[in-house]
Design a protein around this motif. Structure first.
Motif, PDB file in Angstrom:
ATOM      1  N   UNK A 187       5.446  19.925   4.713  1.00 20.55           N
ATOM      2  CA  UNK A 187       5.360  18.877   3.695  1.00 20.55           C
ATOM      3  C   UNK A 187       3.935  18.820   3.167  1.00 20.55           C
ATOM      4  N   UNK A 188       3.792  18.961   1.846  1.00 23.88           N
ATOM      5  CA  UNK A 188       2.472  18.832   1.234  1.00 23.88           C
ATOM      6  C   UNK A 188       2.071  17.347   1.276  1.00 23.88           C
ATOM      7  N   UNK A 189       0.939  17.093   1.903  1.00 20.25           N
ATOM      8  CA  UNK A 189       0.541  15.708   2.176  1.00 20.25           C
ATOM      9  C   UNK A 189      -0.343  15.125   1.074  1.00 20.25           C
ATOM     10  N   UNK A 190      -0.309  13.801   0.992  1.00 20.17           N
ATOM     11  CA  UNK A 190      -1.236  13.023   0.182  1.00 20.17           C
ATOM     12  C   UNK A 190      -1.483  11.690   0.899  1.00 20.17           C
ATOM     13  N   UNK A 191      -2.286  10.833   0.299  1.00 23.06           N
ATOM     14  CA  UNK A 191      -2.653   9.581   0.990  1.00 23.06           C
ATOM     15  C   UNK A 191      -1.431   8.713   1.241  1.00 23.06           C
ATOM     16  N   UNK A 192      -0.528   8.627   0.285  1.00 24.77           N
ATOM     17  CA  UNK A 192       0.673   7.789   0.438  1.00 24.77           C
ATOM     18  C   UNK A 192       1.511   8.259   1.611  1.00 24.77           C
ATOM     19  N   UNK A 193       1.679   9.577   1.734  1.00 27.85           N
ATOM     20  CA  UNK A 193       2.472  10.103   2.849  1.00 27.85           C
ATOM     21  C   UNK A 193       1.740   9.912   4.183  1.00 27.85           C
ATOM     22  N   UNK A 194       0.403   9.989   4.141  1.00 32.29           N
ATOM     23  CA  UNK A 194      -0.378   9.769   5.371  1.00 32.29           C
ATOM     24  C   UNK A 194      -0.176   8.344   5.881  1.00 32.29           C
ATOM     25  N   UNK A 195      -0.083   7.381   4.940  1.00 35.35           N
ATOM     26  CA  UNK A 195       0.178   5.993   5.346  1.00 35.35           C
ATOM     27  C   UNK A 195       1.555   5.888   5.996  1.00 35.35           C
ATOM     28  N   UNK A 196       2.537   6.625   5.469  1.00 32.98           N
ATOM     29  CA  UNK A 196       3.877   6.617   6.073  1.00 32.98           C
ATOM     30  C   UNK A 196       3.843   7.176   7.491  1.00 32.98           C
ATOM     31  N   UNK A 235      -7.956   0.839  -2.152  1.00 28.75           N
ATOM     32  CA  UNK A 235      -7.589   0.917  -0.741  1.00 28.75           C
ATOM     33  C   UNK A 235      -7.919   2.301  -0.182  1.00 28.75           C
ATOM     34  N   UNK A 236      -7.818   3.328  -1.024  1.00 37.49           N
ATOM     35  CA  UNK A 236      -8.223   4.671  -0.580  1.00 37.49           C
ATOM     36  C   UNK A 236      -9.719   4.684  -0.279  1.00 37.49           C
ATOM     37  N   UNK A 237     -10.522   4.107  -1.185  1.00 40.48           N
ATOM     38  CA  UNK A 237     -11.962   4.035  -0.952  1.00 40.48           C
ATOM     39  C   UNK A 237     -12.274   3.215   0.297  1.00 40.48           C
ATOM     40  N   UNK A 238     -11.547   2.116   0.496  1.00 37.25           N
ATOM     41  CA  UNK A 238     -11.787   1.271   1.663  1.00 37.25           C
ATOM     42  C   UNK A 238     -11.521   2.028   2.957  1.00 37.25           C
ATOM     43  N   UNK A 239     -10.489   2.861   2.974  1.00 37.81           N
ATOM     44  CA  UNK A 239     -10.198   3.653   4.165  1.00 37.81           C
ATOM     45  C   UNK A 239     -11.344   4.608   4.478  1.00 37.81           C
ATOM     46  N   UNK A 240     -11.820   5.309   3.461  1.00 40.55           N
ATOM     47  CA  UNK A 240     -12.801   6.357   3.716  1.00 40.55           C
ATOM     48  C   UNK A 240     -14.251   5.843   3.777  1.00 40.55           C
ATOM     49  N   UNK A 272      -4.381   0.667  -5.431  1.00 42.02           N
ATOM     50  CA  UNK A 272      -4.260   1.901  -4.651  1.00 42.02           C
ATOM     51  C   UNK A 272      -5.565   2.677  -4.608  1.00 42.02           C
ATOM     52  N   UNK A 273      -6.296   2.683  -5.716  1.00 43.52           N
ATOM     53  CA  UNK A 273      -7.567   3.403  -5.729  1.00 43.52           C
ATOM     54  C   UNK A 273      -8.586   2.762  -4.799  1.00 43.52           C
ATOM     55  N   UNK A 322       0.879  -1.180   0.000  1.00 46.61           N
ATOM     56  CA  UNK A 322       0.000   0.000   0.000  1.00 46.61           C
ATOM     57  C   UNK A 322       0.907   1.217   0.000  1.00 46.61           C
ATOM     58  N   UNK A 323       1.106   1.788  -1.163  1.00 39.58           N
ATOM     59  CA  UNK A 323       1.970   2.962  -1.300  1.00 39.58           C
ATOM     60  C   UNK A 323       3.311   2.734  -0.601  1.00 39.58           C
ATOM     61  N   UNK A 324       3.905   1.556  -0.896  1.00 38.68           N
ATOM     62  CA  UNK A 324       5.212   1.260  -0.349  1.00 38.68           C
ATOM     63  C   UNK A 324       5.214   0.548   0.997  1.00 38.68           C
TER      64      UNK A 324
END
Length: 625
Positions: A608-617, A529-534, A526-527, A490-492
């Motif tokens: 740091x400009x955030x996105x879903x991948x960085x939020x997972x990190x 898993x984003x939907x599954x989270x939200x 990836x698409x 999931x995003x690494x």
């Protein structure tokens, strides 16, 4: 220390073994050893007190374990010990700072039980698939958090119980084939699937009085006794056992059913025409047919009397099967009552005699007959307890999804006792009850299996009705982290690792019953898993923690939860006393990266400009740039 070499089906009293274990292997240092080693009788007296209170609370033996069912026994004992809504729990709170639970809980007695029985784990599912001779418990419940595959696995378990040639040849890794075979068994009536809910009641599940729509407009509504889901399935399972009989009684019962129905039709025609219908009784006299009831029973009365007697088809069928020659019956009162219980013997004799005198030829179809449900009922009603003895029959399965969402005591009623293995028809301790609406005798056949599922996040196992827990084997369905479908990134980040991290934090803040199931992570791009989270995971967390975003933030991190920004105004609230108490209250919100593109998080003194991948990190406590 294992007893597995011995008799695997006897009850073992292990109190003394546990006492010896307590003074040599206690987990809490030397505390209990110092207390009890010099006075072992003190420990024995305490355990005797606990044993009596346990018996009072759960109607179960604390130290007597069925070696053949030891895993189920350990699971049930654990659930009872940690049940917070029982007499034992109250006793525990008021006794030596909860020492009963400390001594009997996971660190002592439960640990001892696992060691004593060799730490044998529950049967591995892969072994079941390869060994279809696996003997399933008649009553079992799969329990676990949302999304752990409980309902999914009931399909496999049901087919493993059916265990016919198609099941033995089935490729269990081919889900489509598994589901197709399951649907086929449902169509055949071998498997029934239902879901409990708050509105489910005894009348839906067992039997009740229900209205029937009139055939013609203006006709009165007729109320009839209708069978529910469970009783219908019991009829199907019992009929399967009836077909194992070596004689031709099944066909005889159905032939008699046809004769009875034709006899009723003839009587109705005569009554409609105003004719007097008389039947001969054994002493040469006659009785009058008063009418036919809505249940298709015959109403009889004597010429000189006003009292009416009901002749039921079910009882008459039993007499037909048991008595070959009516003329050879000397004392009809004694002989009839020994077969059908208390009744007006003369009325039954008159009807049975009249039907047998009818010269009706029933066509014999040598092809395999297809039976209607009504015909199956006729045959099942003709069965005696002896007909179930040492008979297995093809297995039938009732799947009850979300079993804890219904009021189980209300839905099962008096039948909660009858589902026990040793109370089934054909067993030495078999029981039957008289049902409240139909007044018919009823027992549960030995070839009917019940599989329930229970979401522990909806209601914990400990809160379940004690009577229910005693009669079911429980199998936990926790999240699985070693599934092949979770072997993706999931995003690494490894999907299984992300899921396990989230669940570890939930267990710390709440408990394991509210974990996130692996199904929310299975084979998703990836698409998805984003939907599954939200759409799944975050809404579950909001429900579990009642909107406490601080705790949600502790689980997901500041990449998903942030302090909500408010416009600086003179006042947020309307003028009212106490409004200033809430003016500085912090409010949090979920960051939805499907909509937000400019959220920045300060990390190492840089924005740091955030996105879903960085939020997972951030969730995984890794460095972001």
């Amino acid at each position: 220390m294992s007893i597995l070499q011995g008799n695997f089906k006897e009850f073992i009293d292990i109190k003394e073994e546990f006492i010896n274990w307590m003074i040599t292997n206690v987990s809490g240092g030397n505390y209990y050893k110092n207390q009890f080693s010099s006075n072992i009788n003190k420990l024995r007296d305490e355990l005797h007190l606990y044993e009596n209170k346990y018996q009072e609370s759960f109607d179960d033996k604390l130290f007597k374990i069925n070696s053949g069912e030891f895993r189920n026994e350990i699971n049930r004992t654990t659930l009872n010990i940690y049940n917070k809504e029982t007499l034992f729990s109250e006793f525990n709170k008021n006794h030596f700072s909860e020492r009963p639970r400390a001594i009997l809980g996971n660190k002592n007695y439960i640990k001892f039980l696992n060691e004593y029985f060799g730490n044998i784990e529950s049967v591995d599912q892969s072994k079941i698939k390869n060994d279809m001779s696996y003997k399933a418990s008649l009553n079992q419940i799969l329990y676990g958090p949302s999304g752990t595959g409980k309902t999914y696995h009931t399909i496999n378990k049901a087919l493993q119980i059916i265990n016919e040639e198609e099941e033995k040849k089935l490729d269990w890794s081919d889900r489509k084939s598994v589901k197709e075979l399951f649907d086929k068994r449902v169509d055949e009536g071998r498997i029934v699937f239902t879901t409990f809910h708050q509105s489910m009641n005894y009348e839906d599940f067992i039997e009740g009085i229900k209205p029937e729509e009139p055939e013609n407009e203006g006709d009165p509504v007729i109320y009839k006794i209708k069978y529910g889901i469970f009783r219908n399935h019991c009829i199907e399972a019992s009929f399967e056992i009836a077909q194992l009989r070596e004689d031709d009684i099944t066909e005889e019962v159905l032939d008699f059913s046809i004769l009875y129905d034709r006899f009723i039709e003839d009587i109705e025609e005569k009554l409609i025409e105003g004719d007097l219908v008389e039947l001969e009784i054994k002493n040469g006299g006659k009785v009058i047919v008063e009418g036919i009831s809505q249940q298709r029973n015959i109403i009889i009365k004597h010429h000189s009397g006003e009292i009416t007697y009901t002749v039921s088809k079910a009882r008459l069928t039993k007499l037909q099967a048991a008595i070959k020659e009516l003329d050879q019956v000397n004392n009809i009162n004694d002989e009839f009552r020994s077969i059908i219980g208390g009744s007006n013997s003369s009325a039954y004799w008159s009807v049975l005699n009249a039907i047998r005198k009818e010269k009706v030829i029933i066509p014999q179809n040598k092809e395999k007959r297809k039976y209607t449900f009504e015909e199956k009922k006729e045959v099942v009603f003709s069965l005696s307890k002896a007909d179930f003895k040492n008979k297995k029959g093809k297995p039938f399965v009732l799947i009850i999804d979300e079993i804890n969402r219904g009021n189980v005591s209300q839905i099962f009623g008096e039948l909660i006792t009858l589902i026990e293995d040793d109370k089934r028809l054909g067993m030495d301790e078999a029981l039957e009850v008289t049902l409240p609406y139909s007044k018919e005798k009823f027992g549960v056949p030995p070839n009917l299996h019940i599989i329930g599922t229970m979401n522990t996040a909806d209601r914990s196992v400990e809160a379940l009705d004690t009577a229910l827990r005693r009669r079911f084997c429980f199998e936990e369905m926790p999240p699985k982290y070693d599934l092949q479908e979770l072997e993706y990134d999931i995003f690494g980040q490894k999907a299984a690792t992300v899921l396990k991290t989230i669940n570890n934090r939930i267990e710390k803040l709440l408990d394991k019953d509210h974990a996130i199931g692996h199904s929310y992570f299975l084979s998703k791009d990836e698409g998805k898993i984003v939907d599954s989270f939200y759409k799944n995971i975050i809404p579950l967390l909001q429900e579990y923690f009642f909107g406490d975003y601080r705790k949600i933030g502790l689980i997901l991190g500041q990449g998903f939860v942030r302090l909500k920004e408010w416009e600086k105004t003179d006042g947020v609230f309307a003028d009212f006393d106490g409004s200033t108490d809430y003016a500085d209250r912090e409010v949090f919100e979920i960051i939805d990266y499907r909509k937000i593109r400019d959220y920045k998080l300060k990390f190492n003194n840089a924005d740091v400009v955030m996105n879903f991948a960085k939020a997972i990190k951030v969730l995984m406590k890794q460095t972001i740039e």
